[in-house]
Design a protein around this motif. Structure first.
Motif, PDB file in Angstrom:
ATOM      1  N   ASN A 156      40.997  69.114 103.080  1.00  0.00           N
ATOM      2  CA  ASN A 156      41.564  67.073 103.629  1.00  0.00           C
ATOM      3  C   ASN A 156      42.315  66.871 102.351  1.00  0.00           C
ATOM      4  N   LEU A 157      42.958  66.203 102.282  1.00  0.00           N
ATOM      5  CA  LEU A 157      43.895  65.578 101.440  1.00  0.00           C
ATOM      6  C   LEU A 157      42.508  64.525 101.283  1.00  0.00           C
ATOM      7  N   PRO A 158      43.061  63.530  99.817  1.00  0.00           N
ATOM      8  CA  PRO A 158      42.537  62.375  99.286  1.00  0.00           C
ATOM      9  C   PRO A 158      43.334  61.402 100.922  1.00  0.00           C
ATOM     10  N   GLN A 159      42.487  60.737 101.221  1.00  0.00           N
ATOM     11  CA  GLN A 159      42.769  59.263 101.423  1.00  0.00           C
ATOM     12  C   GLN A 159      44.078  57.973 100.915  1.00  0.00           C
ATOM     13  N   LEU A 160      43.567  57.863  99.334  1.00  0.00           N
ATOM     14  CA  LEU A 160      43.999  57.369  99.184  1.00  0.00           C
ATOM     15  C   LEU A 160      45.268  58.155  97.909  1.00  0.00           C
ATOM     16  N   ASP A 161      46.391  58.088  97.221  1.00  0.00           N
ATOM     17  CA  ASP A 161      47.279  59.367  96.235  1.00  0.00           C
ATOM     18  C   ASP A 161      47.198  58.173  94.631  1.00  0.00           C
ATOM     19  N   ASP A 162      46.262  57.687  94.726  1.00  0.00           N
ATOM     20  CA  ASP A 162      46.198  56.779  92.781  1.00  0.00           C
ATOM     21  C   ASP A 162      45.406  57.988  92.596  1.00  0.00           C
ATOM     22  N   GLU A 163      45.807  58.240  91.167  1.00  0.00           N
ATOM     23  CA  GLU A 163      45.006  59.025  89.835  1.00  0.00           C
ATOM     24  C   GLU A 163      44.210  59.350  89.993  1.00  0.00           C
ATOM     25  N   GLU A 164      43.418  58.948  89.992  1.00  0.00           N
ATOM     26  CA  GLU A 164      41.332  59.392  89.971  1.00  0.00           C
ATOM     27  C   GLU A 164      41.686  59.419  91.130  1.00  0.00           C
ATOM     28  N   SER A 165      41.902  59.535  92.380  1.00  0.00           N
ATOM     29  CA  SER A 165      41.301  60.506  93.688  1.00  0.00           C
ATOM     30  C   SER A 165      42.101  61.299  93.270  1.00  0.00           C
ATOM     31  N   CYS A 166      42.737  61.857  93.187  1.00  0.00           N
ATOM     32  CA  CYS A 166      44.456  62.951  93.507  1.00  0.00           C
ATOM     33  C   CYS A 166      43.482  64.017  92.355  1.00  0.00           C
TER      34      CYS A 166
ATOM     35  N   LEU B 100      46.644  72.338  91.578  1.00  0.00           N
ATOM     36  CA  LEU B 100      47.328  72.746  90.725  1.00  0.00           C
ATOM     37  C   LEU B 100      47.974  70.918  89.773  1.00  0.00           C
ATOM     38  N   TYR B 101      47.389  69.648  91.102  1.00  0.00           N
ATOM     39  CA  TYR B 101      47.849  68.331  90.149  1.00  0.00           C
ATOM     40  C   TYR B 101      46.716  68.124  88.501  1.00  0.00           C
ATOM     41  N   SER B 102      48.052  67.415  87.698  1.00  0.00           N
ATOM     42  CA  SER B 102      46.893  66.817  86.379  1.00  0.00           C
ATOM     43  C   SER B 102      48.395  65.398  85.770  1.00  0.00           C
ATOM     44  N   ALA B 103      47.880  64.243  85.369  1.00  0.00           N
ATOM     45  CA  ALA B 103      48.790  63.420  85.278  1.00  0.00           C
ATOM     46  C   ALA B 103      49.049  63.297  84.058  1.00  0.00           C
ATOM     47  N   GLN B 104      48.136  63.700  83.552  1.00  0.00           N
ATOM     48  CA  GLN B 104      47.934  63.776  81.501  1.00  0.00           C
ATOM     49  C   GLN B 104      48.629  65.605  81.763  1.00  0.00           C
ATOM     50  N   LEU B 105      49.496  65.698  80.619  1.00  0.00           N
ATOM     51  CA  LEU B 105      50.453  66.936  80.729  1.00  0.00           C
ATOM     52  C   LEU B 105      50.799  66.422  79.169  1.00  0.00           C
ATOM     53  N   LYS B 106      49.675  67.680  78.724  1.00  0.00           N
ATOM     54  CA  LYS B 106      51.264  67.992  77.227  1.00  0.00           C
ATOM     55  C   LYS B 106      51.987  68.956  77.596  1.00  0.00           C
ATOM     56  N   ASN B 107      52.997  68.605  75.976  1.00  0.00           N
ATOM     57  CA  ASN B 107      54.211  69.698  76.681  1.00  0.00           C
ATOM     58  C   ASN B 107      54.717  69.979  77.435  1.00  0.00           C
ATOM     59  N   LYS B 108      55.036  68.492  77.803  1.00  0.00           N
ATOM     60  CA  LYS B 108      55.317  68.114  79.453  1.00  0.00           C
ATOM     61  C   LYS B 108      57.088  68.757  79.073  1.00  0.00           C
ATOM     62  N   ARG B 109      57.781  69.365  80.598  1.00  0.00           N
ATOM     63  CA  ARG B 109      59.018  69.313  80.234  1.00  0.00           C
ATOM     64  C   ARG B 109      59.088  68.953  81.707  1.00  0.00           C
TER      65      ARG B 109
ATOM     66  N   ASN C 246      39.931  63.511  90.872  1.00  0.00           N
ATOM     67  CA  ASN C 246      39.044  63.737  91.042  1.00  0.00           C
ATOM     68  C   ASN C 246      39.543  65.218  92.493  1.00  0.00           C
ATOM     69  N   PHE C 247      39.631  65.094  93.753  1.00  0.00           N
ATOM     70  CA  PHE C 247      40.388  66.167  94.381  1.00  0.00           C
ATOM     71  C   PHE C 247      40.589  67.095  93.878  1.00  0.00           C
ATOM     72  N   CYS C 248      41.367  67.216  93.072  1.00  0.00           N
ATOM     73  CA  CYS C 248      41.107  68.572  92.409  1.00  0.00           C
ATOM     74  C   CYS C 248      40.418  69.453  90.875  1.00  0.00           C
ATOM     75  N   ALA C 249      39.658  69.130  90.986  1.00  0.00           N
ATOM     76  CA  ALA C 249      38.555  68.830  90.340  1.00  0.00           C
ATOM     77  C   ALA C 249      37.523  69.556  90.989  1.00  0.00           C
ATOM     78  N   SER C 250      37.446  68.607  92.903  1.00  0.00           N
ATOM     79  CA  SER C 250      36.542  69.352  93.836  1.00  0.00           C
ATOM     80  C   SER C 250      37.454  70.518  94.289  1.00  0.00           C
ATOM     81  N   ARG C 251      38.775  70.539  94.270  1.00  0.00           N
ATOM     82  CA  ARG C 251      39.050  71.660  95.001  1.00  0.00           C
ATOM     83  C   ARG C 251      39.092  72.955  94.086  1.00  0.00           C
ATOM     84  N   GLU C 252      39.153  72.434  93.218  1.00  0.00           N
ATOM     85  CA  GLU C 252      38.768  74.607  92.079  1.00  0.00           C
ATOM     86  C   GLU C 252      37.492  74.407  91.954  1.00  0.00           C
TER      87      GLU C 252
END
Length: 375
Positions: free
Chosen positions: A213-223, A139-148, A225-231
């Motif tokens: 397994n959560l990504p070892q790095l928590d930078d935006e790109e790693s997260c 459910l993570y995304s760094a880029q969001l529109k109509n953000k609250r 990529n993880f979410c795409a794989s998890r999806e």
């Protein structure tokens, strides 16, 4: 004075605080929306004080951002585990205070800011939180529109020491107007999936299939990529179990024969043998639902004794409410038909919780919505 303050000063008031008792927790939201429509709560920024063994703060992975902004049309799209964040995405809830029992640890205690909005490509509702609770459902995304933006505060509510409980109420620092929301499974919590084919320890067998397994790095790109794989992982599992639900086997499954396919196929053989021994048909969709709870160690499970329940209600809850300002309205969820609050304890818990609420505030007679609900 900002617009929110102005809207608060022009609010109407109930003569007495209404109490709505529902079965499924997401049904509470209709009464919050009605209070907003009746100008008893502000259109934006209400605080929800949420006593529950579960945060209920997931998002249906297929829910579009535009749907959360469609007013009451949103309500039928929600389930028990995902009704709060969509209301925050619509702006109606500006702060959530999750008060948890000691055995519920889905979020770490503390306060954090979370943004919720639309994924720029898919339009699906997502959050910018990297906490495991959200990452596990992709459910993570760094880029969001109509953000609250909304504020999430998490604290353990337990113990019988009045000064300590008073300190919790002061620390969370809740302003009026707010909604007091109590799930009765806060006082005694069952994991309904634990006993699913217990003889073959099915709940434990689901972990290596549904786990991650959560990504070892928590930078935006790693997260991302993880979410795409998890999806992809969750999508494949859903397809496999949908096929099992329809046909009871994977012989004619047309999807890819991946490692995950072989794991599910092996599980199928074990489950079918056990179901046959018991003289029943497997409920594959129930098994899939159970598997989806196997992240972060599984759901909380703690069946309280009657004495523990009584002490928690008459001492912990009573003292806590004494040090809180009166809420605009109170919602209470039974959560027993889905197995989260034990059936043999629910009426006892409900009666003493309602009694303590009545002693604490000037309330109206409870509306037992669950008695009028029809399937």
């Amino acid at each position: 004075m900002d617009n929110l303050d102005l809207s608060k000063t022009s609010l109407k008031q109930f003569k007495k605080i209404p109490i709505y008792v529902v079965e499924e927790h997401n049904e509470a939201l209709q009464f919050i929306y009605s209070a907003i429509g009746g100008k008893k709560l502000p259109l934006e920024g209400t605080t929800l004080v949420h006593l529950d063994a579960h945060p209920d703060m997931l998002i249906d992975r297929k829910l579009k951002g535009k749907d959360v902004r469609s007013g009451r049309k949103l309500l039928p799209l929600l389930q028990i585990e995902n009704w709060i964040v969509p209301a925050a995405a619509a702006g109606h809830i500006g702060r959530v205070v999750w008060l948890r029992p000691p055995w519920a640890k889905q979020f770490a205690d503390g306060t954090r800011v979370i943004h919720v909005g639309d994924h720029p490509v898919t339009g699906l509702l997502r959050v910018d939180s990297k906490e495991p609770y959200y990452m596990s459902d992709a459910l993570y995304s760094a880029q969001l529109k109509n953000k609250r933006k909304f504020l999430l505060t998490v604290a353990e509510l337990s113990g019988v020491d009045e000064e300590r409980i008073k300190g919790i109420s002061q620390d969370i620092d809740v302003d009026e107007p707010y909604v007091l929301d109590i799930d009765l499974d806060f006082f005694s919590t069952a994991n309904p999936f634990i006993n699913l084919y217990k003889h073959i320890e099915l709940y434990d067998r689901l972990e290596p299939i549904f786990g991650f397994n959560l990504p070892q790095l928590d930078d935006e790109e790693s997260c991302e990529n993880f979410c795409a794989s998890r999806e992809q992982h969750l999508e494949e599992l859903q397809n496999l179990f949908e096929h099992l639900e329809k046909s009871g086997d994977l012989i004619n499954y047309e999807g890819p024969k991946t490692n995950l396919y072989h794991k599910v196929n092996q599980l199928k053989e074990v489950v079918k043998a056990e179901a046959e021994r018991l003289g029943e048909q497997p409920d594959w969709w129930m098994i899939f639902a159970g598997g989806c709870t196997r992240d972060q160690g599984g759901l909380p499970h703690y069946i309280s004794t009657q004495e523990e329940i009584k002490e928690c209600v008459t001492k912990t809850l009573k003292v806590f409410l004494k040090h809180m300002p009166p809420p605009v309205l109170i919602t209470v969820a039974r959560s027993t038909e889905d197995g989260y609050c034990p059936q043999d304890q629910i009426n006892f818990i409900q009666s003493i919780v309602l009694q303590i609420i009545k002693e604490a505030y000037n309330t109206d007679e409870p509306v037992f919505h669950y008695l009028n609900s029809v399937d």
